[in-house]
Design a protein around this motif. Structure first.
Motif, PDB file in Angstrom:
ATOM      1  N   SER A  45       0.797  -1.225   0.000  1.00  0.00           N
ATOM      2  CA  SER A  45       0.000   0.000   0.000  1.00  0.00           C
ATOM      3  C   SER A  45       0.833   1.280   0.000  1.00  0.00           C
ATOM      4  O   SER A  45       0.303   2.367   0.141  1.00  0.00           O
ATOM      5  N   TRP A  47       2.523   2.704  -2.474  1.00  0.00           N
ATOM      6  CA  TRP A  47       2.831   3.263  -3.784  1.00  0.00           C
ATOM      7  C   TRP A  47       2.655   4.781  -3.868  1.00  0.00           C
ATOM      8  O   TRP A  47       3.476   5.477  -4.462  1.00  0.00           O
ATOM      9  N   SER A  48       1.600   5.322  -3.280  1.00  0.00           N
ATOM     10  CA  SER A  48       1.396   6.778  -3.361  1.00  0.00           C
ATOM     11  C   SER A  48       2.552   7.518  -2.683  1.00  0.00           C
ATOM     12  O   SER A  48       2.980   8.574  -3.156  1.00  0.00           O
ATOM     13  N   GLN A  49       3.075   6.968  -1.597  1.00  0.00           N
ATOM     14  CA  GLN A  49       4.233   7.567  -0.929  1.00  0.00           C
ATOM     15  C   GLN A  49       5.452   7.552  -1.842  1.00  0.00           C
ATOM     16  O   GLN A  49       6.171   8.543  -1.958  1.00  0.00           O
ATOM     17  N   GLU A  51       5.504   7.402  -5.134  1.00  0.00           N
ATOM     18  CA  GLU A  51       5.263   8.350  -6.230  1.00  0.00           C
ATOM     19  C   GLU A  51       5.525   9.790  -5.784  1.00  0.00           C
ATOM     20  O   GLU A  51       6.222  10.543  -6.459  1.00  0.00           O
ATOM     21  N   GLU A  52       4.944  10.152  -4.640  1.00  0.00           N
ATOM     22  CA  GLU A  52       5.036  11.526  -4.147  1.00  0.00           C
ATOM     23  C   GLU A  52       6.446  11.913  -3.717  1.00  0.00           C
ATOM     24  O   GLU A  52       6.923  13.006  -4.014  1.00  0.00           O
ATOM     25  N   GLN A  53       7.132  11.011  -3.030  1.00  0.00           N
ATOM     26  CA  GLN A  53       8.416  11.355  -2.433  1.00  0.00           C
ATOM     27  C   GLN A  53       9.618  11.088  -3.331  1.00  0.00           C
ATOM     28  O   GLN A  53      10.659  11.714  -3.161  1.00  0.00           O
ATOM     29  N   GLY A  56       7.938  11.016  -8.572  1.00  0.00           N
ATOM     30  CA  GLY A  56       7.528  12.327  -9.091  1.00  0.00           C
ATOM     31  C   GLY A  56       8.683  13.320  -9.132  1.00  0.00           C
ATOM     32  O   GLY A  56       8.972  13.905 -10.186  1.00  0.00           O
ATOM     33  N   ALA A 101       1.154   0.603 -12.365  1.00  0.00           N
ATOM     34  CA  ALA A 101       1.306   2.047 -12.166  1.00  0.00           C
ATOM     35  C   ALA A 101       2.648   2.589 -12.639  1.00  0.00           C
ATOM     36  O   ALA A 101       2.777   3.794 -12.856  1.00  0.00           O
TER      37      ALA A 101
END
Length: 171
Positions: A45, A47-49, A51-53, A56, A101
């Protein structure tokens, strides 16, 4: 580049060897393991971290900065921060690294395979300690579900069999 496959199959070793070979050729290579973010309870879970840190900022030509998981206590918790400099090539490795992703941004998706689940369990426990055995069994179940849903093995550009003549960690 992404290196994915089940736990205990040798992803970290392969990623390190690839990075060393590329560095010897003059490339500025960084490796990053999803193990820095995964926990037993939440193995995929993060993945958003990521991507963001990291992903990106690197895509914008900026340094990434990643808060890693601290495993020193009885339960994993947010730990310190790790800088991720902008490389010529990032090798992202670990279970779930080759998820949909990221596939359109990965130049190469490598799948490392050791089909024998029991042997993979022994390799992982041998690396991380006997106290991890029950957690790794549950992890392997979660991996199976994740890989089936993501179709990672079928999406891989290159399939590499695990090396059984060497330990998972070490020279």
């Amino acid at each position: 580049m992404v290196v994915d496959g089940p736990s205990g199959s040798g992803k970290t070793r392969l990623a390190a060897a690839l990075a060393a070979a590329l560095r010897a050729g003059g490339e500025k290579v960084s490796t990053l393991s999803t193990d820095l973010l995964a926990t037993w309870r939440e193995p995929f879970s993060f993945w958003s971290q990521l991507e963001e840190q990291v992903l990106g900022p690197l895509a914008r030509g900026e340094q990434g900065r990643l808060q890693v998981v601290d495993w020193t206590g009885p339960e994993p918790r947010p730990g310190g921060w790790r800088r991720v400099p902008v490389p010529d090539l990032l090798i992202l490795e670990g279970v779930s690294a080759g998820r949909r992703a990221v596939r359109d941004r990965a130049g190469l998706l490598v799948w490392v395979e050791l089909p024998d689940r029991a042997l993979r369990l022994e390799r992982a426990v041998g690396r991380d300690g006997e106290h991890t055995r029950s957690s790794f069994r549950a992890w392997q179940d979660a991996e199976d579900v994740h890989f089936a849903a993501e179709g990672t093995r079928a999406a891989a550009d290159l399939h590499v069999p695990a090396r059984l003549d060497r330990p998972v960690i070490g020279p």
